[in-house]
Design a protein around this motif. Structure first.
Motif, PDB file in Angstrom:
ATOM      1  N   VAL A  59       0.872  -1.177   0.000  1.00  0.00           N
ATOM      2  CA  VAL A  59       0.000   0.000   0.000  1.00  0.00           C
ATOM      3  C   VAL A  59       0.906   1.224   0.000  1.00  0.00           C
ATOM      4  O   VAL A  59       2.136   1.109   0.060  1.00  0.00           O
ATOM      5  CB  VAL A  59      -0.943   0.012   1.237  1.00  0.00           C
ATOM      6  CG1 VAL A  59      -1.822  -1.214   1.259  1.00  0.00           C
ATOM      7  CG2 VAL A  59      -0.132   0.132   2.526  1.00  0.00           C
ATOM      8  N   GLY A  60       0.310   2.404  -0.084  1.00  0.00           N
ATOM      9  CA  GLY A  60       1.098   3.629  -0.076  1.00  0.00           C
ATOM     10  C   GLY A  60       0.416   4.708   0.742  1.00  0.00           C
ATOM     11  O   GLY A  60      -0.813   4.736   0.869  1.00  0.00           O
ATOM     12  N   PHE A  61       1.223   5.617   1.309  1.00  0.00           N
ATOM     13  CA  PHE A  61       0.706   6.770   2.039  1.00  0.00           C
ATOM     14  C   PHE A  61       0.835   8.018   1.172  1.00  0.00           C
ATOM     15  O   PHE A  61       1.866   8.222   0.526  1.00  0.00           O
ATOM     16  CB  PHE A  61       1.480   6.990   3.353  1.00  0.00           C
ATOM     17  CG  PHE A  61       1.191   5.960   4.404  1.00  0.00           C
ATOM     18  CD1 PHE A  61      -0.071   5.868   4.984  1.00  0.00           C
ATOM     19  CD2 PHE A  61       2.178   5.074   4.810  1.00  0.00           C
ATOM     20  CE1 PHE A  61      -0.332   4.923   5.957  1.00  0.00           C
ATOM     21  CE2 PHE A  61       1.923   4.126   5.781  1.00  0.00           C
ATOM     22  CZ  PHE A  61       0.658   4.043   6.356  1.00  0.00           C
ATOM     23  N   GLU A  62      -0.225   8.843   1.184  1.00  0.00           N
ATOM     24  CA  GLU A  62      -0.205  10.111   0.460  1.00  0.00           C
ATOM     25  C   GLU A  62      -0.452  11.252   1.434  1.00  0.00           C
ATOM     26  O   GLU A  62      -1.375  11.180   2.259  1.00  0.00           O
ATOM     27  CB  GLU A  62      -1.278  10.119  -0.634  1.00  0.00           C
ATOM     28  CG  GLU A  62      -1.053   9.078  -1.711  1.00  0.00           C
ATOM     29  CD  GLU A  62      -2.138   9.131  -2.780  1.00  0.00           C
ATOM     30  OE1 GLU A  62      -3.100   9.924  -2.609  1.00  0.00           O
ATOM     31  OE2 GLU A  62      -2.020   8.399  -3.775  1.00  0.00           O
ATOM     32  N   HIS A  63       0.357  12.284   1.351  1.00  0.00           N
ATOM     33  CA  HIS A  63       0.214  13.459   2.212  1.00  0.00           C
ATOM     34  C   HIS A  63      -0.834  14.377   1.574  1.00  0.00           C
ATOM     35  O   HIS A  63      -0.635  14.912   0.496  1.00  0.00           O
ATOM     36  CB  HIS A  63       1.560  14.178   2.328  1.00  0.00           C
ATOM     37  CG  HIS A  63       1.600  15.199   3.410  1.00  0.00           C
ATOM     38  ND1 HIS A  63       2.650  16.071   3.571  1.00  0.00           N
ATOM     39  CD2 HIS A  63       0.723  15.492   4.405  1.00  0.00           C
ATOM     40  CE1 HIS A  63       2.410  16.863   4.619  1.00  0.00           C
ATOM     41  NE2 HIS A  63       1.255  16.518   5.124  1.00  0.00           N
TER      42      HIS A  63
END
Length: 464
Positions: A79-83
């Protein structure tokens, strides 16, 4: 001495022996604290962060294991984190779940995927549902992590079969003797029932008492260390020592996984990355635990909501004095009557029963005396309490028709526990969780006279 008294004494001795054996086994099977290796930046092994959380947290799976698992999935590009804004992040999750995940990693992935809309879910929406659903979700996660740790040889159940066998065999004596003592008590039944066979009744009571005794070790179930687990935990604690010494690491958000890679996940699992954990509220919001940076550093604060103890909490001094007398006066009369009854008892079993009943009015007297003392000590006295409101909890009537009282957990910045103040709805009006306040209270009863709002809202999740 009657048969009932003799059997009762024997049951008490047998119960004492059983409790002594239980205490010895509990001490012998408790998880031993591993000694940390020298500080290092090297990973302690190939264990997932959730398992590392277990072996470095007194062999108990902590709530940090869930967000640590999600951070680890981000480090592994699952998965990925987005600011998306100041202290705001979203999780981007693909439609297809990759292979090779553990059962608890799959559980976290499926939870996030189920919440996503268009493949994205805000971190603020990651809670695992209402409290009942969240408990079931957490139980499945915790069980899966424990099973993985056992399969890796790092953990084992606290009670071996031999321990439970010894306790089960020894529990037969107090259960059987106590059942026999009940059966041997004098009976005033009619002669028509004198031929009834009491054996089945004795067996039934003995089985019930044995089950109650064996429920005690079952309630003490836990994980414990293994030699391999202690060695692994020592290496991971060396990493925790290194990461914990970096002041900047504690403030890193989940998006920093792009820089720190899996180190951020392991730091979150070992409690030294609160900046990443607090933004991922993966669980039902706890009324009894709250993250806060009030006081200079991030910490978890445990909140208590007193009801019966300490006596009179939240009441005014006058009300406490009056209520104390209500407890003391009838308690004194009943204690006097029970004392007279006790002195007239010559039979051992009858005296024992009288002593048990005599304890109730004595407890009422002690409770009333404490309440009276607190009320008298608080007459004319006030003290200020200043801090952040971590939790606001309303108490409603049984039919939910109105608010009876409001608990405000005002944290002053020291320690890891706070006793919530019980206020009237009028006093707590307009005060919300996160605000800075100054409350004027009585020192012993915690009666709230007023609450003054000092500053703007401070998020108990982000600290800003």
């Amino acid at each position: 001495m009657t048969d009932a008294a003799t059997l009762g004494i024997a049951a008490g001795v047998a119960l004492g022996v059983w409790l002594l054996v239980l205490a010895v086994l509990a001490m012998a099977t408790r998880a031993r604290e591993p000694h940390a290796a020298p500080a290092t930046m090297d990973l302690g092994g190939d264990e997932p962060p959730a398992v590392v959380n277990l072996i470095t947290n007194d062999w108990a799976v902590g709530k940090e294991a869930v967000p640590a698992t999600l951070i680890d999935l981000a480090a592994r590009r699952v998965v990925g984190f987005e600011h998306v804004g100041p202290d705001q992040f979203a999780v981007r999750v693909p439609d297809r779940r990759p292979d090779g995940l553990t059962s608890y990693e799959t559980q976290v992935y499926d939870h996030v995927h189920g919440l996503a809309s268009g493949g994205v879910v805000p971190c603020e929406a990651l809670t695992t549902g209402p409290e009942n659903e969240s408990k079931q979700w957490w139980k499945r996660f915790r069980t899966a992590v424990s099973e993985d740790a056992r399969e890796r040889g790092l953990s084992r159940p606290r009670w071996a079969r031999a321990h439970l066998l010894v306790l089960g065999v020894l529990a037969v004596a107090p259960a059987g003797l106590a059942a026999g003592a009940f059966a041997a008590l004098p009976s005033h039944a009619s002669s028509s029932k004198s031929d009834d066979n009491p054996v089945l009744g004795v067996i039934f009571v003995a089985v019930v008492l044995w089950t109650v005794l064996m429920a005690i070790p079952q309630a003490m179930r836990a994980e414990r260390d293994t030699p391999a687990g202690s060695a692994s935990a020592a290496r991971w604690l060396g990493l925790r020592k290194q990461l914990g010494g970096d002041d900047h690491f504690a403030d890193q958000p989940p998006g920093a996984v792009a820089i720190w890679d899996r180190l951020l996940a392991y730091g979150a699992a070992m409690g030294v990355a609160p900046g990443a954990v607090r933004i991922l509220p993966m669980g039902a919001e706890s009324e009894t635990e709250a993250w806060t940076a009030y006081g200079g550093r991030w910490r978890v604060v445990h909140v208590r909501y007193p009801q019966r103890f300490p006596p009179g909490w939240g009441r005014s001094a006058a009300a406490a004095v009056a209520l104390g007398l209500v407890w003391i006066v009838p308690g004194a009369f009943v204690a006097y009557g029970m004392g007279s009854l006790l002195t007239r008892q010559s039979d051992g079993a009858g005296r024992l029963i009288a002593v048990v009943f005599f304890a109730a009015p004595l407890l009422a007297l002690a409770y009333g005396a404490d309440l009276l003392w607190r009320g008298v000590a608080d007459i004319g006295r006030r003290a200020p309490v200043e801090g952040q409101v971590l939790r606001r909890r309303e108490v409603h009537r049984n039919n939910d028709s109105g608010t009876v009282a409001v608990y405000l957990a005002v944290y002053g910045g020291k320690g890891s526990d706070v006793r919530a103040l019980r206020c009237t709805p009028a006093v707590a009006s307009g005060v919300d969780a996160g605000e800075l306040v100054r409350a004027t209270i009585s020192p012993h009863l915690g009666h709230v006279y007023s609450v003054e709002r000092l500053g703007p809202m401070v998020s108990t999740q982000t600290g800003s």
